[in-house]
Design a protein around this motif. Structure first.
Motif, PDB file in Angstrom:
ATOM      1  N   ASP A   1       0.914  -1.482  -0.497  1.00 41.31           N
ATOM      2  CA  ASP A   1       0.197   0.147   0.227  1.00 41.31           C
ATOM      3  C   ASP A   1       1.257   1.558   0.304  1.00 41.31           C
ATOM      4  OD1 ASP A   1      -2.205  -1.224  -0.151  1.00 41.31           O
ATOM      5  OD2 ASP A   1      -1.827  -1.751   2.000  1.00 41.31           O
ATOM      6  N   GLY A   2       2.257   0.920  -0.717  1.00 37.42           N
ATOM      7  CA  GLY A   2       2.704   2.335  -0.753  1.00 37.42           C
ATOM      8  C   GLY A   2       3.937   2.028   0.317  1.00 37.42           C
ATOM      9  N   VAL A   3       4.010   2.163   0.937  1.00 40.37           N
ATOM     10  CA  VAL A   3       4.871   1.869   2.257  1.00 40.37           C
ATOM     11  C   VAL A   3       6.016   0.945   2.439  1.00 40.37           C
ATOM     12  CG1 VAL A   3       5.233   1.664   4.571  1.00 40.37           C
ATOM     13  CG2 VAL A   3       2.536   2.600   3.560  1.00 40.37           C
ATOM     14  N   GLU A   4       6.780   1.499   2.236  1.00 38.72           N
ATOM     15  CA  GLU A   4       8.427   0.035   1.805  1.00 38.72           C
ATOM     16  C   GLU A   4       8.264  -0.841   3.005  1.00 38.72           C
ATOM     17  OE1 GLU A   4      12.914   0.396   1.382  1.00 38.72           O
ATOM     18  OE2 GLU A   4      11.718   2.401   1.232  1.00 38.72           O
ATOM     19  N   THR A   5       8.662  -2.307   2.750  1.00 38.60           N
ATOM     20  CA  THR A   5       8.378  -3.134   2.988  1.00 38.60           C
ATOM     21  C   THR A   5       9.374  -4.219   3.302  1.00 38.60           C
ATOM     22  OG1 THR A   5       6.097  -2.882   3.655  1.00 38.60           O
ATOM     23  CG2 THR A   5       7.010  -5.032   4.184  1.00 38.60           C
ATOM     24  N   PRO A   6      10.050  -5.030   4.281  1.00 37.30           N
ATOM     25  CA  PRO A   6      11.240  -5.521   3.833  1.00 37.30           C
ATOM     26  C   PRO A   6      10.583  -6.787   3.035  1.00 37.30           C
ATOM     27  CG  PRO A   6      10.792  -5.859   6.334  1.00 37.30           C
ATOM     28  CD  PRO A   6       9.701  -4.583   5.720  1.00 37.30           C
ATOM     29  N   ILE A   7      12.227  -7.382   1.957  1.00 31.04           N
ATOM     30  CA  ILE A   7      11.519  -8.838   1.295  1.00 31.04           C
ATOM     31  C   ILE A   7      12.839  -9.692   2.242  1.00 31.04           C
ATOM     32  CG2 ILE A   7      11.522  -9.776  -0.475  1.00 31.04           C
ATOM     33  CD1 ILE A   7      11.643  -7.528  -2.219  1.00 31.04           C
ATOM     34  N   LEU A   8      11.862 -10.819   2.590  1.00 33.78           N
ATOM     35  CA  LEU A   8      12.912 -11.780   3.697  1.00 33.78           C
ATOM     36  C   LEU A   8      12.617 -12.777   2.344  1.00 33.78           C
ATOM     37  CD1 LEU A   8      10.606 -11.498   6.527  1.00 33.78           C
ATOM     38  CD2 LEU A   8      13.131  -9.589   6.076  1.00 33.78           C
ATOM     39  N   PRO A   9      14.223 -13.598   2.491  1.00 31.84           N
ATOM     40  CA  PRO A   9      14.319 -15.017   2.329  1.00 31.84           C
ATOM     41  C   PRO A   9      13.514 -16.274   2.592  1.00 31.84           C
ATOM     42  CG  PRO A   9      16.135 -13.804   3.049  1.00 31.84           C
ATOM     43  CD  PRO A   9      14.712 -12.509   3.942  1.00 31.84           C
ATOM     44  N   ALA A  10      13.174 -16.799   2.143  1.00 34.88           N
ATOM     45  CA  ALA A  10      11.218 -17.405   1.969  1.00 34.88           C
ATOM     46  C   ALA A  10      12.618 -19.473   1.690  1.00 34.88           C
ATOM     47  CB  ALA A  10      10.292 -17.121   1.810  1.00 34.88           C
ATOM     48  N   ASN A  11      11.808 -20.261   2.397  1.00 34.84           N
ATOM     49  CA  ASN A  11      12.048 -21.339   1.982  1.00 34.84           C
ATOM     50  C   ASN A  11      13.609 -21.454   1.394  1.00 34.84           C
ATOM     51  OD1 ASN A  11       9.365 -22.321   2.402  1.00 34.84           O
ATOM     52  ND2 ASN A  11       8.607 -22.588   0.534  1.00 34.84           N
ATOM     53  N   VAL A  12      14.312 -20.860   1.575  1.00 32.85           N
ATOM     54  CA  VAL A  12      15.789 -21.287   1.294  1.00 32.85           C
ATOM     55  C   VAL A  12      15.602 -20.142   0.067  1.00 32.85           C
ATOM     56  CG1 VAL A  12      17.734 -22.515   0.538  1.00 32.85           C
ATOM     57  CG2 VAL A  12      15.699 -23.683   1.578  1.00 32.85           C
ATOM     58  N   ALA A  13      15.308 -20.235  -1.203  1.00 32.91           N
ATOM     59  CA  ALA A  13      15.716 -19.476  -2.036  1.00 32.91           C
ATOM     60  C   ALA A  13      15.044 -18.405  -2.497  1.00 32.91           C
ATOM     61  CB  ALA A  13      15.956 -20.467  -3.160  1.00 32.91           C
ATOM     62  N   VAL A  14      13.317 -18.106  -2.087  1.00 33.15           N
ATOM     63  CA  VAL A  14      12.773 -17.159  -2.623  1.00 33.15           C
ATOM     64  C   VAL A  14      12.891 -16.090  -2.005  1.00 33.15           C
ATOM     65  CG1 VAL A  14      11.498 -19.248  -4.140  1.00 33.15           C
ATOM     66  CG2 VAL A  14      10.509 -19.079  -1.771  1.00 33.15           C
ATOM     67  N   ARG A  15      11.205 -14.808  -1.838  1.00 39.75           N
ATOM     68  CA  ARG A  15      10.965 -14.068  -1.452  1.00 39.75           C
ATOM     69  C   ARG A  15       9.202 -14.206  -0.453  1.00 39.75           C
ATOM     70  NH1 ARG A  15      11.115 -11.208  -6.936  1.00 39.75           N
ATOM     71  NH2 ARG A  15      13.284 -12.456  -8.053  1.00 39.75           N
ATOM     72  N   ALA A  16       9.362 -13.496   0.102  1.00 34.38           N
ATOM     73  CA  ALA A  16       8.851 -13.359   1.435  1.00 34.38           C
ATOM     74  C   ALA A  16       8.501 -12.149   1.242  1.00 34.38           C
ATOM     75  CB  ALA A  16       8.706 -14.632   3.154  1.00 34.38           C
ATOM     76  N   VAL A  17       6.865 -11.691   1.533  1.00 36.51           N
ATOM     77  CA  VAL A  17       6.366 -10.369   2.184  1.00 36.51           C
ATOM     78  C   VAL A  17       5.332 -10.604   3.174  1.00 36.51           C
ATOM     79  CG1 VAL A  17       6.126  -8.101   1.308  1.00 36.51           C
ATOM     80  CG2 VAL A  17       7.486  -9.145  -0.854  1.00 36.51           C
ATOM     81  N   PRO A  18       5.995 -10.045   4.578  1.00 33.11           N
ATOM     82  CA  PRO A  18       4.942  -9.827   5.319  1.00 33.11           C
ATOM     83  C   PRO A  18       3.569  -8.845   4.903  1.00 33.11           C
ATOM     84  CG  PRO A  18       6.956  -9.226   5.822  1.00 33.11           C
ATOM     85  CD  PRO A  18       6.993  -9.365   4.961  1.00 33.11           C
TER      86      PRO A  18
END
Length: 798
Positions: A737-754
């Motif tokens: 929603d326009g607010v910067e959010t960290p991209i976290l490593p997930a399942n070893v190799a891919v991306r997760a956005v809370p």
């Protein structure tokens, strides 16, 4: 690269008028281009394209991707077609910043690719010509040296790997420009030397770039003592400018060091594709262990049983240089045998020979152990073009000695020795199987008689060509009037005869006609056509033993590679490969795919891999694991397997926090993770609450799915993480929603956005900051030096 003391930096006594020099240059370029067209006449006669190995596996798909992106109005920064995605600029081997890319905007893919490869040969020839002319080698001698280098076995065979061919063609020019700067420093010459040195790296070969750095330093160190200090200062300037101009590639590659893993993981991997000692006669004779038109199992048997290279084929099929150039080089070595510079350069070249032999000597192991940066490099055979360049340079000096000094008698004696030696080899093999019985059979006592006969015939053939070459060389030198022409013709014709068939061509229709497996995949309904299909292949063309009429073994293997979606060929038809072939692939991705059995049986569907290709013998195990047989091709004994449990490219899951990707690896086998209910997230200090395991539900709608920008409409019934099944890499940013959010490593190799409970707009964007900074540094360096050179140019200078 050795010689007596270099001449003074002054111009020759008489400089031809400008018009005469332009005419000479035009004639040189025309001759070099004509010889290239003649040598590669099969390309023009058949209308086919270069297709061997990495040409089809890597370059054509990657260049197709780049071309489509640029013609579509964007500069690609993220490469989607390999290893869950990776930075395009960091994918060194596809030469993202090389000016040759312009060809792909002007011509169709296969015409641009052919032109890209063919242009390397006149460039290499003229580079060696220009380099040797600095040592006042006669034009004919310089041209012979350039011709020998350009049409050497290595350069002809490395048409299967474009980045190494472009680098090898550029190295002589980098040395030429550096030597000119060392003799008469100037801003313009410094810019030219730095630019040509940078182009070696921008071609995609970091090892050639590093070795060329070493040769540039050696040019200064091997100079006379009274000029050494000044030359070392000039060399440091050249290296500095070259480094700055190569900044886009250097910055991009360095930025990936913590994320990607290039080079050999182990010493054994690093030493694959070494030069086997059995091949040491190839520079003189040509390829006697390569029988390209025979069945595929013949080459596999030779490489496995006789001269192991670590793979199912040689890095290059031929190391040929030719009798004339070797005789001339030997003359130069003999005449200058008391030169300290000869011993210095000769010692360096012997060291390089030792490195190229890989496990046959302890040198490569020592470099790998004691010089950690060397571990980035692998495949000792990649050092061969430097050896060829040194021999050709020495041959140019030998031409001077034969035609202008004391080398004529030495040349004739050497030609006689080589001729007699080749005759002995022919007679010995014809009557007593001297080569096959003494050298090959002891290494493989059970060698089939048919193969032994094939190898014997090939050895006699190439030895016969060498014998005729030696006779022509001796007779040509005795014939005073036409001896230069005889040596030139002998060098080219012998190389053409011995090298005929050493490069591979394939119909360009393979680029536009999806094979049956790809056709089946593309015909299946999809939820969103904007999201590419991801596939993987476990097929190995080394096991292909069948042939079809009208195709030789190598052509058939290339066609089968495309049919079985190896390794990045899916990119030609708009799909992605998960195989992780390219050097910028994340080490996290490599960790996931490295173990073959768990990858194909369990992990592949977790990472949105919908289809995989396997040899038919693996089907039983795959069927037992619940996979679906989509298509079977019994002609190549391959099966296309569908994974019914495949997870989508983007979905909502519960977070289970882990400390590192190593800690997450065992959790990939968890049924909850494989079902997409739970994701293993490296939460860090993100404050994510984990522990819930029930399916999140909710809805993820793809609104935009482009390489560098992804947009999703997300509805989540509770706090969760949006999993995007593409490789996690620094450089990606996310907003919710326009607010910067960290991209976290997930399942070893891919991306997760809370994401919190409710409906949200999630956007992921990629920007390669390292490449952008590098482009800025490079542009400032270029423009600054160019402006300085123009400002210092004398008024009225032409």
């Amino acid at each position: 690269m050795s010689s007596p003391e270099p001449p003074a930096p002054s111009l020759p006594p008489s400089v031809p008028p400008r018009d005469a020099r332009v005419s000479q240059y035009v004639l040189l370029v025309a001759c070099a281009s004509a010889l290239t067209a003649l040598y590669f006449s099969r390309v023009f006669a058949t209308g086919e394209m270069f297709s061997a190995r990495d040409s089809l596996y890597v370059y054509l798909p990657a260049f197709h991707y780049w071309r489509e992106a640029v013609l579509g109005g964007r500069i690609p920064e993220w490469l989607t077609l390999d290893g869950f995605g990776q930075p395009f600029a960091g994918t060194l081997v596809v030469a993202p910043f090389h000016p040759s890319k312009l060809l792909y905007l002007l011509f169709s893919l296969h015409h641009a690719f052919n032109a890209n490869i063919l242009l390397c040969f006149p460039v290499a020839l003229l580079g060696v010509y220009a380099l040797t002319r600095l040592w006042e080698v006669p034009r004919a001698g310089a041209f012979l040296a350039g011709m020998a280098y350009a049409f050497s076995g290595y350069l002809v065979c490395i048409t299967n790997n474009l980045c190494y061919l472009m680098a090898a063609a550029t190295v002589p020019w980098a040395l030429w420009a550096t030597e000119r700067q060392l003799r008469a420093p100037g801003a313009g010459r410094l810019l030219a030397a730095g630019l040509l040195l940078a182009l070696v790296l921008l071609a995609g070969d970091v090892q050639a770039f590093s070795v060329t750095y070493g040769l540039v330093v050696l040019l200064a160190v091997s100079s006379p003592v009274d000029s050494r200090r000044a030359r070392l200062g000039s060399v440091l300037a050249v290296l500095g400018v070259g480094t700055l101009l190569a900044s886009p590639q250097l910055f991009s590659s360095v930025a990936l060091m913590k994320t990607a893993q290039a080079g050999g993981r182990t010493l054994d991997i690093a030493q694959e594709y070494a030069v086997h000692p059995l091949r040491l006669l190839e520079p003189l004779l040509g390829a006697y262990l390569e029988i390209p038109d025979e069945r595929p199992d013949v080459t596999l048997a030779i490489v496995t049983k006789l001269a192991p290279s670590g793979f199912a084929s040689f890095w290059v099929g031929s190391l040929y240089l030719g009798v004339p150039v070797l005789l001339l080089a030997a003359v130069a070595a003999w005449v200058n045998r008391r030169s300290r510079r000869l011993w210095l350069w000769g010692g360096v070249w012997l060291f390089v020979v030792g490195l190229s032999l890989g496990p046959a000597l302890p040198l490569y192991e020592a470099m790998y152990t004691w010089v950690p940066p060397w571990r980035v490099f692998r495949y000792p055979s990649k050092l061969v073009p430097f050896l060829g360049l040194g021999v050709c340079f020495l041959a140019a000096l030998g031409w001077k000695h034969v035609f202008e000094g004391e080398g004529r008698r030495v040349f004739l004696r050497l030609a006689a020795v080589v001729g007699v030696g080749c005759l002995v080899l022919i007679v010995g093999e014809s009557l007593g199987r001297g080569f096959t019985a003494l050298l090959l059979v002891p290494r493989w006592p059970e060698m089939p008689g048919e193969l032994r006969e094939l190898l014997s015939q090939q050895f006699v053939l190439v030895s016969g060509v060498a014998l005729v070459s030696a006779v022509l060389c001796g007779g040509g030198v005795l014939w005073t009037r036409g001896r230069a022409g005889v040596l030139l013709v002998t060098q080219f014709v012998s190389g053409f005869v011995v090298g005929f068939g050493s490069y591979e061509l394939l119909t360009p229709e393979v680029l536009s006609t999806p094979p049956p497996f790809a056709e089946h995949i593309l015909a299946q309904p999809r939820e969103d056509s904007r999201v590419p299909i991801r596939v993987a292949s476990h097929y190995d063309v080394a096991g292909v033993t069948s042939l079809i009429p009208g195709m030789d073994a190598r052509q058939w293997r290339s066609l089968v590679a495309a049919q079985t979606l190896m390794p990045d060929t899916p990119g030609l038809w708009g799909m992605e490969s998960a195989d992780g072939t390219l050097p910028a692939t994340s080490r996290r991705v490599r960790a996931v795919v490295w173990e073959v059995t768990p990858w194909f049986l369990e992990r592949a569907p977790l990472f949105s891999v919908a289809y995989t290709v396997h040899p038919l013998v693996e089907w039983q195990a795959l069927e037992a694991a619940g996979k679906k047989n989509a298509v079977t091709d019994r002609s190549i004994k391959a099966v296309l397997v569908e994974h019914p449990e495949v997870l989508p490219r983007a979905f909502l899951a519960n977070a289970r926090c882990v400390e590192s990707y190593e800690a997450a690896m065992p959790g990939l086998a968890d049924p909850l993770v494989r079902a997409g209910q739970v994701a293993l997230v490296e939460c860090g200090e993100a404050g994510i609450v984990s522990g819930e395991v029930a399916a999140v539900g909710g809805k993820v709608t793809v609104e935009r799915y482009e390489a560098e920008r992804l947009e999703f409409d997300v509805e989540s019934p509770r706090d969760s993480v949006l999993i995007v099944n593409d490789a996690w890499f620094p450089g990606w940013t996310a907003t919710v929603d326009g607010v910067e959010t960290p991209i976290l490593p997930a399942n070893v190799a891919v991306r997760a956005v809370p994401v919190k409970e409710g409906r949200h707009q999630v956007t992921l964007t990629y920007r390669d900051a390292a490449a952008r900074w590098g482009l800025g540094v490079s542009a400032m360096t270029f423009l600054g030096l160019l402006g300085f050179a123009v400002a210092r140019r004398p008024r009225g200078a032409s």
